[in-house]
Design a protein around this motif. Sequence first.
Motif, mmCIF file in Angstrom:
data_model
loop_
_atom_site.group_PDB
_atom_site.id
_atom_site.type_symbol
_atom_site.label_atom_id
_atom_site.label_comp_id
_atom_site.label_asym_id
_atom_site.label_seq_id
_atom_site.Cartn_x
_atom_site.Cartn_y
_atom_site.Cartn_z
ATOM 1 N N SER A 1 27.139 -19.111 22.730
ATOM 2 C CA SER A 1 26.570 -18.185 23.224
ATOM 3 C C SER A 1 24.997 -18.298 22.610
ATOM 4 O O SER A 1 24.270 -17.532 22.466
ATOM 5 N N GLY A 2 24.304 -19.066 22.351
ATOM 6 C CA GLY A 2 23.269 -19.810 21.809
ATOM 7 C C GLY A 2 22.071 -19.369 22.606
ATOM 8 O O GLY A 2 20.796 -18.810 22.118
ATOM 9 N N ALA B 1 22.436 -17.043 25.359
ATOM 10 C CA ALA B 1 22.570 -15.664 25.000
ATOM 11 C C ALA B 1 21.115 -15.355 24.427
ATOM 12 O O ALA B 1 20.621 -14.454 24.419
ATOM 13 N N ILE B 2 21.284 -15.520 22.854
ATOM 14 C CA ILE B 2 21.217 -14.813 21.853
ATOM 15 C C ILE B 2 19.403 -15.413 21.743
ATOM 16 O O ILE B 2 18.307 -14.548 21.083
ATOM 17 N N ALA B 3 18.783 -16.558 22.119
ATOM 18 C CA ALA B 3 17.553 -16.874 21.753
ATOM 19 C C ALA B 3 16.991 -16.008 23.177
ATOM 20 O O ALA B 3 15.838 -15.768 22.852
ATOM 21 N N ARG B 4 17.365 -16.191 24.582
ATOM 22 C CA ARG B 4 17.149 -15.778 25.457
ATOM 23 C C ARG B 4 16.838 -13.229 24.932
ATOM 24 O O ARG B 4 16.010 -12.796 24.864
ATOM 25 N N GLN B 5 17.687 -12.834 23.948
ATOM 26 C CA GLN B 5 17.766 -11.841 23.729
ATOM 27 C C GLN B 5 16.638 -11.254 22.349
ATOM 28 O O GLN B 5 15.986 -10.495 22.671
ATOM 29 N N THR B 6 16.454 -12.020 21.679
ATOM 30 C CA THR B 6 15.483 -12.506 20.821
ATOM 31 C C THR B 6 14.116 -12.276 21.368
ATOM 32 O O THR B 6 13.259 -11.283 20.917
ATOM 33 N N ILE B 7 13.845 -13.285 22.286
ATOM 34 C CA ILE B 7 12.765 -13.350 22.822
ATOM 35 C C ILE B 7 12.751 -11.877 23.373
ATOM 36 O O ILE B 7 10.707 -11.069 23.389
ATOM 37 N N ARG B 8 12.756 -10.666 24.045
ATOM 38 C CA ARG B 8 13.012 -9.810 24.853
ATOM 39 C C ARG B 8 12.406 -8.792 23.573
ATOM 40 O O ARG B 8 12.107 -7.981 24.473
ATOM 41 N N VAL B 9 14.012 -8.897 22.540
ATOM 42 C CA VAL B 9 13.231 -7.998 22.323
ATOM 43 C C VAL B 9 11.919 -7.866 20.865
ATOM 44 O O VAL B 9 11.367 -7.043 20.196
ATOM 45 N N LEU B 10 11.379 -9.452 21.164
ATOM 46 C CA LEU B 10 10.543 -9.507 20.177
ATOM 47 C C LEU B 10 8.703 -8.684 20.349
ATOM 48 O O LEU B 10 8.851 -8.149 21.502
#
Length: 223
Positions: free
Chosen positions: A156-157, A159-168
């Motif tokens: 899931s790496g 997907a986690i990176a994309r979600q982190t960028i989205r919420v930054l």
Amino acid sequence: MVAKALVENVRPDVFVIACNTASTLALAEVRAVLDIPVVGTVPAIKPAARLTETGTIGLLATPGTIRRAYTARLIEEFAGDKRVILHGSLELVKLAEAHARGEDVPPEAFAAAQAPLFEAPGGDEIDTVVLACTHFPLVRGQLIATAPRAVSYIDSGAAIARQTIRVLPARNESGGQGGTACLTSPPEREEATVRVLRRYGFPEVQFVAIEPIEMTSAPSAEP
């Protein structure tokens, strides 16, 4: 709570729980006490269910993640019509940590660590393996090379990176290259950890003192 104390000291924009076991244990609780976005790490069972052609999925994780009710719910929700074979391996965690420290690990050690997954009943039908521990993608190449046959390894790496960028926050202009790692124990006591962090792009390591927290009850610390 450790997460709250850490955020108060470091003041991050996003809090990522980069561990499947910790996320399955405490994701909801951490989100409840923090006022910044919290991104958890959970096994990539949903994409694995879409990817498999044989209908049989392997799940490589720590014993703790294998036992969690959260993991069982993910399987029921997203792979209820698939066969999911689970294997918890502390040995593979140790091998991945040794590799991260730059040590030479013989290929047969990786073969032995993942062998029970393929030797389990139905294991000969596995075509997709979920790497459900954040250590394991570090040795994806070794696992591919020592698998008994060609299978797909996913995690899931991304997907986690994309979600982190989205919420930054939009003001954040970090290029995502390196940074400062904060440890809750003195770096001189964690020489191996510091060495790994520097190898993976964190040249600066700081100590963040967190006061001990008394708890009347606590979840098992077993991985």
